[in-house]
Scaffold this motif. Sequence first.
Motif, mmCIF file in Angstrom:
data_model
loop_
_atom_site.group_PDB
_atom_site.id
_atom_site.type_symbol
_atom_site.label_atom_id
_atom_site.label_comp_id
_atom_site.label_asym_id
_atom_site.label_seq_id
_atom_site.Cartn_x
_atom_site.Cartn_y
_atom_site.Cartn_z
ATOM 1 N N LYS A 185 0.862 2.458 -0.186
ATOM 2 C CA LYS A 185 0.077 1.331 0.306
ATOM 3 C C LYS A 185 -1.334 1.718 0.728
ATOM 4 O O LYS A 185 -2.158 0.852 0.999
ATOM 5 C CB LYS A 185 0.799 0.667 1.479
ATOM 6 C CG LYS A 185 2.108 -0.021 1.083
ATOM 7 C CD LYS A 185 2.760 -0.694 2.278
ATOM 8 C CE LYS A 185 3.931 -1.579 1.864
ATOM 9 N NZ LYS A 185 4.955 -0.862 1.081
ATOM 10 N N THR A 186 -1.622 3.043 0.790
ATOM 11 C CA THR A 186 -2.963 3.497 1.160
ATOM 12 C C THR A 186 -3.275 4.785 0.408
ATOM 13 O O THR A 186 -2.381 5.481 -0.095
ATOM 14 C CB THR A 186 -3.072 3.782 2.671
ATOM 15 O OG1 THR A 186 -2.217 4.889 3.002
ATOM 16 C CG2 THR A 186 -2.686 2.563 3.503
ATOM 17 N N TYR A 187 -4.557 5.127 0.387
ATOM 18 C CA TYR A 187 -4.975 6.393 -0.209
ATOM 19 C C TYR A 187 -4.381 7.560 0.572
ATOM 20 O O TYR A 187 -3.923 8.558 -0.003
ATOM 21 C CB TYR A 187 -6.502 6.457 -0.226
ATOM 22 C CG TYR A 187 -7.098 7.708 -0.833
ATOM 23 C CD1 TYR A 187 -6.413 8.472 -1.780
ATOM 24 C CD2 TYR A 187 -8.375 8.138 -0.463
ATOM 25 C CE1 TYR A 187 -6.971 9.607 -2.336
ATOM 26 C CE2 TYR A 187 -8.945 9.276 -1.013
ATOM 27 C CZ TYR A 187 -8.237 10.015 -1.944
ATOM 28 O OH TYR A 187 -8.793 11.140 -2.496
ATOM 29 N N GLU A 229 -1.587 7.732 2.108
ATOM 30 C CA GLU A 229 -0.177 7.898 1.740
ATOM 31 C C GLU A 229 -0.054 8.612 0.403
ATOM 32 O O GLU A 229 0.841 9.448 0.211
ATOM 33 C CB GLU A 229 0.504 6.527 1.679
ATOM 34 C CG GLU A 229 2.004 6.595 1.515
ATOM 35 C CD GLU A 229 2.650 5.220 1.506
ATOM 36 O OE1 GLU A 229 3.822 5.141 1.047
ATOM 37 O OE2 GLU A 229 2.017 4.236 1.929
ATOM 38 N N TRP A 261 -0.169 4.519 -8.787
ATOM 39 C CA TRP A 261 -1.102 4.048 -7.763
ATOM 40 C C TRP A 261 -1.965 2.911 -8.310
ATOM 41 O O TRP A 261 -2.262 2.833 -9.495
ATOM 42 C CB TRP A 261 -1.983 5.196 -7.260
ATOM 43 C CG TRP A 261 -2.885 5.813 -8.301
ATOM 44 C CD1 TRP A 261 -2.572 6.830 -9.157
ATOM 45 C CD2 TRP A 261 -4.240 5.435 -8.602
ATOM 46 N NE1 TRP A 261 -3.638 7.112 -9.972
ATOM 47 C CE2 TRP A 261 -4.675 6.281 -9.658
ATOM 48 C CE3 TRP A 261 -5.123 4.488 -8.107
ATOM 49 C CZ2 TRP A 261 -5.949 6.197 -10.198
ATOM 50 C CZ3 TRP A 261 -6.391 4.391 -8.642
ATOM 51 C CH2 TRP A 261 -6.802 5.247 -9.680
ATOM 52 N N GLN A 298 -5.328 0.933 -6.593
ATOM 53 C CA GLN A 298 -6.180 0.789 -5.412
ATOM 54 C C GLN A 298 -6.340 -0.662 -4.966
ATOM 55 O O GLN A 298 -6.536 -0.939 -3.775
ATOM 56 C CB GLN A 298 -7.554 1.435 -5.667
ATOM 57 C CG GLN A 298 -8.539 0.612 -6.492
ATOM 58 C CD GLN A 298 -8.198 0.565 -7.984
ATOM 59 O OE1 GLN A 298 -7.217 1.160 -8.430
ATOM 60 N NE2 GLN A 298 -9.006 -0.133 -8.754
ATOM 61 N N LYS A 318 -4.088 -2.834 -4.790
ATOM 62 C CA LYS A 318 -2.880 -3.279 -4.096
ATOM 63 C C LYS A 318 -2.702 -2.588 -2.745
ATOM 64 O O LYS A 318 -1.762 -2.882 -2.021
ATOM 65 C CB LYS A 318 -1.648 -3.026 -4.975
ATOM 66 C CG LYS A 318 -1.677 -3.807 -6.282
ATOM 67 C CD LYS A 318 -0.441 -3.518 -7.129
ATOM 68 C CE LYS A 318 -0.523 -4.232 -8.472
ATOM 69 N NZ LYS A 318 0.655 -3.946 -9.321
ATOM 70 N N TRP A 319 -3.604 -1.652 -2.416
ATOM 71 C CA TRP A 319 -3.498 -0.977 -1.132
ATOM 72 C C TRP A 319 -3.847 -1.936 0.002
ATOM 73 O O TRP A 319 -4.751 -2.784 -0.137
ATOM 74 C CB TRP A 319 -4.428 0.235 -1.086
ATOM 75 C CG TRP A 319 -4.002 1.356 -2.001
ATOM 76 C CD1 TRP A 319 -2.771 1.544 -2.556
ATOM 77 C CD2 TRP A 319 -4.810 2.449 -2.460
ATOM 78 N NE1 TRP A 319 -2.754 2.678 -3.332
ATOM 79 C CE2 TRP A 319 -3.988 3.256 -3.290
ATOM 80 C CE3 TRP A 319 -6.128 2.821 -2.249
ATOM 81 C CZ2 TRP A 319 -4.464 4.412 -3.911
ATOM 82 C CZ3 TRP A 319 -6.614 3.977 -2.861
ATOM 83 C CH2 TRP A 319 -5.784 4.766 -3.679
ATOM 84 N N LYS A 360 -8.361 -0.005 2.267
ATOM 85 C CA LYS A 360 -9.189 0.724 1.312
ATOM 86 C C LYS A 360 -9.852 1.924 2.001
ATOM 87 O O LYS A 360 -10.223 1.852 3.174
ATOM 88 C CB LYS A 360 -10.267 -0.196 0.731
ATOM 89 C CG LYS A 360 -9.727 -1.377 -0.067
ATOM 90 C CD LYS A 360 -9.054 -0.912 -1.342
ATOM 91 C CE LYS A 360 -8.496 -2.081 -2.140
ATOM 92 N NZ LYS A 360 -9.526 -2.975 -2.684
#
Length: 573
Positions: free
Chosen positions: A111-113, A115, A138, A140, A142-143, A146
Amino acid sequence: MKYIRQRVLAAFAILALAISGCSTHETADTIFINGTVYTVDETNPKVEAVAVKDGMIQAVGNLQDILKFQGDETKVVDLNGMTMTPGFIESHAHMMGVGYNKLEIDLMYVKTYDELVEKVAEAVEKAEPGDWITGRGWHQDKWIEKPDNMVKGFQTHEKLSAVSPDNPVWLRHASGHAAFGNAKAMELAGVNNLSIESLQGEVEGGEIIKDDLGNPTGIFTERAEGIIGKLVPQETEERAEQALELAIQECLRLGITSFHDAGSGQAYVDRLLRFKEQGRLKIRTYTMLTGTQPELLKEWADKGPMIDPDHQVTVRAFKLHTDGALGSRGAWLLEEYSDRPGHFGHETVPMERVGQVALMALESGFQLCSHAIGDRANQEVLDQYEMAFNKFPDLNPKDQRFRIEHAQHLSLDDIARFGEMNVIAAMQAIHMSSDRPWAIDRLGERRIVEGAYVWQKLMEADATVANGTDAPVEPLDPLPSFYASIARKTLQGTPEGGYEADQAMTRAQALKSYTLDGAYAEFEEDFKGSIEVGKAADFTVFDKDIMTIPEMEILNTKAMMTVVGGEIVYEGK
């Protein structure tokens, strides 16, 4: 009296024949009873029970009719009120990608960079220095959060490189149209500030994303992926077999009985044939040969399609890849991207090549399937199809069943052409659910409303819409895509009323798109795709009635039984 006696005798004769007819019913191998059975047969849409003989459907009807086919050796399967449909057909996905996703780092749900970086760090701890770290999934957009530093809509490599200084890392985007590498991977490929400057950040049909100073950010889109991708060690056949086995089991667990593989090579076909011979191939497959290997297409064109009389391994299509994806801004558009002025995406295969392959396909009896997401890519591909059809006036275009894979964003002028030429729109409804919240930033409201994910407009133009997931771009589970077809919402149930709700499918249309239309898209509608006498006994059994339950409950429904050729190949708990 003589006349009456003759009538009575005749009546007794008719009764005797009727009794004889009932008693001489050939007994079924298996009967499925006590379920709700949706047949996708317009003349008989819903029945109570089904009889199966020698892997084929022997009879359908009410319980009493089907029980007449029961014999001493007949297996009786009590569905206990569950719902049976024709076996679900995945009309566009990537079999080996599904399998390898289970062997690599699965980034689909990050859900994040940060992660993503954590998952890579965990993999580095288990690896030897110099080992490649690979993964996929991945996205980006959908994170939920940001990163602070973004270049052209993508993250940059610094955090990734910090946790993997001695291991090259190569992480493919969920769409397959971009990839993310660390500093070590770029060093091995010779990608640096100087090389980027000389390339102006562009390669033919792709882009190396760079910052304002000309430094590579680690993002490679479309054909530029090959700069690093070619360095990743080749898979062994042992690992490939393991991936295929995992993918087959995943299909069966999810109720998928047939699978259209959207672009593979000879090694994959050979692997399927080997699995079939060994009794390990439990599903039906339809393979599109990848256009990235021109010599492969020529070789198959010379010998013609391989149509399996057992309906397990059929090779009858060529696959071309003509543009990128919206997520990576690689989809080829007629107008510039709303969120990146001056950028129109990429033509990843010259249109002249599409025309050449279309002609070769028509000459050799192959179907042509072309990946096209942007409106310009769709228009150009349709133009090439039309040109090829015009050069073979004795062939009926409707019999060729050429396809466009995805057909996500269309110009209004091109929608009717799908029906006119019988070009199948192989679409994945789940993409609408996943992409629509941010796709409006790429295209703007007008283009979204007019031509994005326009299932009803295509069907009103008499085009066939075959459903699927594009796994591993999206999860292979067909039910979220079925849900998206009818709800046109995200998997969280938003927005209320759905996006462009007038384009939603009815449940009957959605079921047909996943069964009979999928069979039609591979020339198999007379063999499978509906529950009718004489067709293959391929069934999916769900624990809930997907045709009547509230739409959000569809996402909590499970496949409880998968039947292929009358054999129960999966049972859930």
